[in-house]
Structures are given as C-alpha cells and as structure tokens.
Write a protein that holds these residues in place. Structure first.
Motif, short mmCIF file in Angstrom:
data_model
loop_
_atom_site.label_atom_id
_atom_site.label_comp_id
_atom_site.label_asym_id
_atom_site.label_seq_id
_atom_site.Cartn_x
_atom_site.Cartn_y
_atom_site.Cartn_z
N ARG A 33 0.91 -1.05 0.18
CA ARG A 33 0.03 -0.13 -0.01
C ARG A 33 0.78 1.30 0.23
O ARG A 33 0.48 2.23 -0.52
CB ARG A 33 -0.98 0.07 1.28
CG ARG A 33 -2.03 -1.10 1.29
CD ARG A 33 -2.68 -1.31 2.43
NE ARG A 33 -1.89 -1.56 3.43
CZ ARG A 33 -2.12 -1.98 4.73
NH1 ARG A 33 -3.48 -1.91 5.11
NH2 ARG A 33 -1.11 -2.35 5.59
N VAL A 67 0.94 -11.11 2.36
CA VAL A 67 0.44 -10.29 3.32
C VAL A 67 -0.12 -11.08 4.58
O VAL A 67 -0.13 -12.31 4.64
CB VAL A 67 -0.97 -9.54 2.54
CG1 VAL A 67 -0.53 -8.68 1.57
CG2 VAL A 67 -1.98 -10.72 2.44
N THR A 94 0.06 -17.67 6.64
CA THR A 94 0.02 -18.65 7.73
C THR A 94 -1.45 -18.80 7.78
O THR A 94 -2.30 -17.88 8.35
CB THR A 94 0.62 -18.43 8.98
OG1 THR A 94 2.08 -17.81 8.59
CG2 THR A 94 0.69 -19.04 10.15
N1 LIG Z 1 8.07 -13.30 7.89
C1 LIG Z 1 8.42 -14.71 7.79
O1 LIG Z 1 9.42 -15.17 7.92
C2 LIG Z 1 7.29 -15.68 7.21
C3 LIG Z 1 6.06 -15.01 7.06
N2 LIG Z 1 5.08 -15.84 6.45
C4 LIG Z 1 3.65 -15.41 6.27
O2 LIG Z 1 4.01 -14.49 5.25
C5 LIG Z 1 3.02 -13.34 5.31
C6 LIG Z 1 3.57 -12.02 5.54
O3 LIG Z 1 4.40 -12.03 6.54
P1 LIG Z 1 5.58 -10.83 6.61
O4 LIG Z 1 6.27 -10.63 5.35
O5 LIG Z 1 6.31 -11.15 7.87
O6 LIG Z 1 4.42 -9.51 6.88
P2 LIG Z 1 4.93 -7.88 6.71
O7 LIG Z 1 3.90 -7.32 7.57
O8 LIG Z 1 6.34 -7.66 6.86
O9 LIG Z 1 4.80 -7.83 5.21
C7 LIG Z 1 3.41 -7.86 4.90
C8 LIG Z 1 3.24 -6.52 3.70
O10 LIG Z 1 2.09 -6.61 3.05
C9 LIG Z 1 1.82 -5.35 2.56
N3 LIG Z 1 0.40 -5.25 2.45
C10 LIG Z 1 -0.83 -4.90 3.23
N4 LIG Z 1 -1.68 -4.86 2.81
C11 LIG Z 1 -1.85 -4.85 1.24
C12 LIG Z 1 -2.52 -4.66 0.42
N5 LIG Z 1 -3.93 -4.45 0.28
N6 LIG Z 1 -2.02 -4.72 -0.81
C13 LIG Z 1 -0.86 -4.80 -1.11
N7 LIG Z 1 0.17 -5.28 -0.14
C14 LIG Z 1 -0.29 -4.94 1.07
C15 LIG Z 1 2.51 -4.58 3.57
O11 LIG Z 1 2.58 -3.29 3.19
P3 LIG Z 1 1.89 -2.18 3.13
O12 LIG Z 1 1.41 -1.70 4.70
O13 LIG Z 1 2.83 -0.85 2.68
O14 LIG Z 1 0.64 -2.36 2.36
C16 LIG Z 1 3.58 -5.26 4.02
O15 LIG Z 1 4.78 -4.89 3.22
C17 LIG Z 1 2.23 -13.54 6.55
O16 LIG Z 1 0.75 -14.09 6.25
C18 LIG Z 1 3.06 -14.73 7.52
O17 LIG Z 1 2.36 -15.61 8.09
C19 LIG Z 1 5.40 -17.21 6.13
C20 LIG Z 1 6.41 -17.77 6.40
C21 LIG Z 1 7.59 -16.97 7.09
#
Ligand SMILES: NC(=O)C1=CN([C@@H]2O[C@H](COP(=O)(O)OP(=O)(O)OC[C@H]3O[C@@H](n4cnc5c(N)ncnc54)[C@H](OP(=O)(O)O)[C@@H]3O)[C@@H](O)[C@H]2O)C=CC1
Ligand SMILES: O=C(O)[C@@H]1CCC=N1
Length: 264
Positions: A33, A67, A94
């Motif tokens: 976003r 996300v 997850t």
């Molecule tokens: N971190 C890890 O090691 C692992 C994570 N996961 C899973 O992966 C997923 C992401 O985790 P993680 O990377 O840590 O989370 P983060 O919060 O770091 O990343 C999520 C991203 O999604 C973006 N986002 C939110 N809403 C929207 C939207 N409407 N459109 C586009 N982008 C969007 C956010 O940016 P902005 O706010 O700018 O939109 C943010 O950059 C989770 O579901 C987690 O369970 C799975 C395995 C390992």
C-alpha cells in the motif's frame, strides 16, 4: 516467468531477492500500500513497484501472496474478477486454508499453499507446499520455483501449521542458538565478529554433514565425543539444563499458538 508479489514486506522482499539473484523472473511486480520505501527495487530493471494489485495481477502469471492473514481475504476479493487460466496463485499466508481461498476465487483456479522462510533471499529456503485439486497440475511449476530458491517438499495441508513452526519460525530458533553460541565464544575470549563467524560456519558445517551424508545426528555426535573428553562433558551439562527439552517445548508452544490464531 512473469511474477507478482502481492505484499512486499519481510517475506515478500526475501522472495523477491531470491528470484532476482537467481535470474528466475522475466518481469516482477512488487506491491504494497505504501510502495515509496521500496521504489529503489525498480533499479533492477525488470521490477515494477506499485500499490496497484490489479495492475500487478493483469501483468503477471504467477501471483505470490505475502500479506498478513487478516489482509488476504480483502485482496482476493479485490482481484478475483481478473483471474484467468494463466494465473497460478501461491499463498505464503499462515493458517489461511485452501478452502477459504476457494470460497472467494472459486475451485477452478490453480491454488498452491506454500510455507517458505526468509532464507529464500539467499536461495536456502526449506519450503513446504500443498495445493487444491486443480493446483496439482501446477505443483511441478511451484516446486521448480522453490527448488531454485532452496529445497521444497509437498505435504498434506493438515501439516502446514507444523511446517510453519519448523521451517518458517525455525529460522528464528536457529538464529537464537547461533547467538547463544556466539555469546559463549565471546566469554571464551573471541571478539564478537570472530565469535559469530565461528558459530555460523560451525552450524553450517553440522547441517551440511547431515544433508550430504544422510546420517543421523547422533552418529555424527559419536564421532566427536572422545571418551572422558570435553564434548560429552559440555553436551551432558547442556542436557542437565534442559537443552533438548526446552527446544521441543518451544516448538510445541509455537505450534499451540498457531492453533489459537490460525483458521485451520
Ligand atoms: N516473515 C516470515 O518469516 C514468514 C511469514 N510468513 C507469512 O507471510 C505473510 C507476510 O509476512 P511478513 O512478510 O512477515 O509480513 P509484513 O507485515 O512484513 O509484510 C506484509 C506486507 O503486505 C503489505 N500489504 C498490506 N496490505 C496490502 C494490500 N492491500 N495490498 C498490497 N500489499 C499489502 C504491507 O505493506 P503496506 O502496509 O505498505 O501495504 C507489507 O509490506 C504472513 O501471512 C506470514 O504469516 C510465512 C513464512 C515466513
Ligand atoms: O511469527 C509468525 O507468526 C509468522 C509465521 C511464521 C513466521 N512468521
């Protein structure tokens, strides 16, 4: 491959780095976003950074969703009318069941659930995958992608929670063990940088020994533990303090937490 990463945060950008370093993409869309902070990724040339998920979906074939769980349903609603036969949906989210994804986009989509970890950025992720019925036709493709970025195995969906603990959270668990070893090494007289180097490379050596030999860890431990020596003295002291037990308890606590928060 034309890939979009919907949600470019910690994991999304780790995947992006792995894909770019391994030359696995023709075009890569990165969405979030607030995309300003990652605009510099466009310097790679074939990368587009945008907040427009719909444009990313239109321009891509493989859609990797990274996300937070609470954000995923709304995004699927937002893009579902754009989905067609070319798209493969790969979720990293997850606890978000395939059935729940299908309830928004329908069963006639290639849907893969994956559980990678952040080591995907350096091509070393242990990634577990499963799919919906239609998605079975694309698991080879998903495996090919994840095998380029580490190792992948296919598991039943019921095991995805356990895979999350062992593989995704596992990165943090191993980091803590490496840090503790580093602290021990500093106490024994190494400076902090040297201490970390000794800990990291010894850890990598141990894992590589098992990967390459196929041996059980105890077989390798037996080779190191000289009778009446310092290794068995250290190992037994660690076990008296509950090393194995505390690791297992931590893994089970993590798993119980997923059961509380996940919709499985
Ligand atoms: N971190 C890890 O090691 C692992 C994570 N996961 C899973 O992966 C997923 C992401 O985790 P993680 O990377 O840590 O989370 P983060 O919060 O770091 O990343 C999520 C991203 O999604 C973006 N986002 C939110 N809403 C929207 C939207 N409407 N459109 C586009 N982008 C969007 C956010 O940016 P902005 O706010 O700018 O939109 C943010 O950059 C989770 O579901 C987690 O369970 C799975 C395995 C390992
Ligand atoms: O800690 C978490 O809940 C997420 C899932 C696995 C890694 N990060």
């Amino acid at each position: 491959m034309k890939i979009a990463i919907i949600g470019s945060g910690n994991l999304g950008l780790s995947i992006a780095k792995g894909l770019l370093v391994s030359n696995s993409v023709t075009t890569l869309y990165l969405t979030k976003r607030n995309p300003r902070a990652i605009k510099s990724w466009e310097d790679y040339g074939n990368v587009t950074v945008t907040s427009d998920n719909r444009e990313a979906v239109r321009q891509s074939d493989i859609l990797i969703f990274a996300v937070q769980p609470g954000q995923f349903g709304g995004i699927l609603e937002e893009i579902r009318d754009l989905l067609n036969e070319k798209h493969v949906l790969i979720s990293t989210i997850t606890g978000f069941k395939i059935k729940k994804i299908e309830s928004v986009v329908g069963r006639d989509q290639y849907i893969i659930r994956s559980m990678p970890n952040t080591a995907i950025s350096v091509g070393k992720s242990m990634t577990c995958i499963c799919s919906n019925e239609k998605g079975r036709q694309r698991t080879d493709l998903a495996k090919a992608i994840f095998n380029k970025l580490g190792t992948s195995i296919e598991i039943p969906e019921e095991q995805m929670r356990a895979a999350t603990v062992i593989c995704a959270s596992g990165i943090a668990f191993w980091m803590r063990l490496i840090r503790a070893t580093t602290q021990g090494a500093i106490q024994l007289g190494f400076d902090a940088r040297e201490a970390q180097e000794l800990a990291m490379h010894t850890c990598m050596g141990a894992a590589t020994l098992l990967v390459e030999s196929g041996h059980h860890p105890e077989e390798e431990i037996d080779r190191v533990t000289t009778p009446k020596g310092c290794t068995i003295e250290g190992l037994n002291e660690m076990e008296h303090s509950g090393l194995s037990s505390s690791l297992i308890k931590g893994i089970v606590a993590s798993f119980n937490k997923i059961n509380q928060i996940a919709d499985l």
